[in-house]
Design an enzyme around this catalytic site. Structure first.
Site, PDB file in Angstrom:
ATOM      1  CG  ASP A  86      -5.188  -7.647   2.553  1.00 52.86           C
ATOM      2  OD1 ASP A  86      -5.580  -8.664   1.949  1.00 52.86           O
ATOM      3  OD2 ASP A  86      -4.919  -6.573   1.975  1.00 52.86           O
ATOM      4  CB  SER A  98      -6.806  -2.850  -3.940  1.00 52.82           C
ATOM      5  OG  SER A  98      -6.870  -4.207  -4.309  1.00 52.82           O
ATOM      6  CG  HIS A 110      -8.069  -5.821   0.351  1.00 55.42           C
ATOM      7  ND1 HIS A 110      -6.743  -5.779  -0.010  1.00 55.42           N
ATOM      8  CD2 HIS A 110      -8.766  -5.343  -0.724  1.00 55.42           C
ATOM      9  CE1 HIS A 110      -6.627  -5.312  -1.235  1.00 55.42           C
ATOM     10  NE2 HIS A 110      -7.834  -5.036  -1.690  1.00 55.42           N
TER      11      HIS A 110
END
Length: 330
Positions: free
Chosen positions: A277, A112, A309
């Site tokens: 996602d 991320s 995610h």
């Protein structure tokens, strides 16, 4: 937990009288559980355990570089005490990891927001250093062009996944974070005219971010956004100069447009979902695919279908891909 932006110093810091530290730098211990005393939620523990089964050992062949998620980095030439200190520590850690393993180059794996930080770190190092010390960069679920959700959280707040916490209770704290502005959609990825937030009288696109910040009552963020964020993300991101495998999740409903019925941002909006996602929009996840694939650079984009995610760090299908790319470099 708020941070403070000082316009005179052009930098972020803790609230006066508050000291913070990031424990376990250099160790993967920081990534196993957000709260070591209550192991009811795992972040990277599944991924780390998989690496340990392959023979990797914490502090010997596997290292962690945790950071204070409230902060980010600034463009070159602007002050960023926390960001500069993190980059210095990360560079030293990379060199130490390489030295402990016969001078072999390292593999940098991120998740991320960590991908954006690691990218900024890499492009600021001399090319000879990158090629000497970094064998491959594996960003997972990196939001290269920001998130539509980033615009939403500046209005609705973000409880960081904490149960029983009203997201709006953390709105002031969330707005204070330097990293919150990094999550805003960039014109380079989303275009300067595509509506992302809609009200009764106005559409706001990635090119209207200053107007949007003023409209939601966060006008004090316009200065740091225009001087510290747009110079980094307002154009195509440069290739980091090392082999890259970007792993992204697709096929999960992701906020693509936020619709307010009137002009009041204090009401619950209607959310139009698109591909991604669940957190990172597809257009942001693949924003670097075209430019980084050209010019003879070593670049791979792997899209994992129906993968959210955080599932990218625990699902067997995703982990097999990530570990294969680590082994490719090793």
């Amino acid at each position: 937990m708020r941070s403070v932006y000082d316009p005179a110093a052009d930098d972020y810091s803790n609230v006066a009288g508050v000291e913070t530290r990031v424990p376990f730098f250099g160790s993967t211990q920081a990534f196993r559980y957000p709260d070591p005393d209550r192991k009811n939620f795992s972040y990277m523990s599944t991924f780390i355990e998989r690496l340990e089964k392959m023979g990797y050992r914490d502090g010997e062949t596997m290292f962690g570089a945790p950071y204070d998620f409230r902060y980010a980095a600034a463009p070159v030439g602007r002050p960023s005490r926390v960001g500069d200190a993190f980059f210095w520590a990360l560079k030293s850690l990379v060199e130490r990891a390489s030295g402990l393993n016969g001078g072999r180059p390292v593999v940098i794996v991120t998740h991320s927001f960590g991908g954006l930080l690691a990218h900024q770190f890499l492009v600021r190092q001399p090319l000879a250093w990158r090629r000497r010390f970094v064998g491959r960069f594996v960003p997972i679920a990196a939001p290269w062009g920001g998130l539509v959700r980033g615009m939403q959280t500046l209005v609705s707040g973000n409880n960081l996944g904490l149960p029983f916490i009203d997201p709006r209770a953390l709105l002031r704290q969330g707005r204070s974070q330097q990293s919150s502005l990094w999550r805003l959609p960039s014109p380079a990825a989303f275009g300067a005219a595509t509506p992302l937030v809609t009200t009764k009288s106005r559409n706001y696109s990635a090119g209207d971010m200053a107007d949007y910040l003023v409209a939601i009552g966060f006008g004090e963020a316009v200065g740091p956004y225009e001087s510290r964020v747009l110079p980094l993300f307002g154009r195509e991101l440069p290739h980091p100069g090392v082999p890259v495998t970007s792993v992204v999740g697709v096929g999960v409903g992701t906020p693509e447009r936020i619709v307010f019925p009137g002009d009041d941002f204090d009401v619950t909006p209607f959310v139009v979902a698109g591909d991604g996602d669940g957190v990172v929009n597809l257009v942001s996840a693949v924003a670097v695919e075209t430019s980084w694939s050209h010019g003879g650079e070593d670049f791979r984009m792997v899209k994992v279908s129906n993968m959210s995610h955080n599932a990218l760090l625990v699902d067997d299908r995703a982990l097999e891909i990530i570990i294969r790319e680590i082994q490719r470099a090793d």
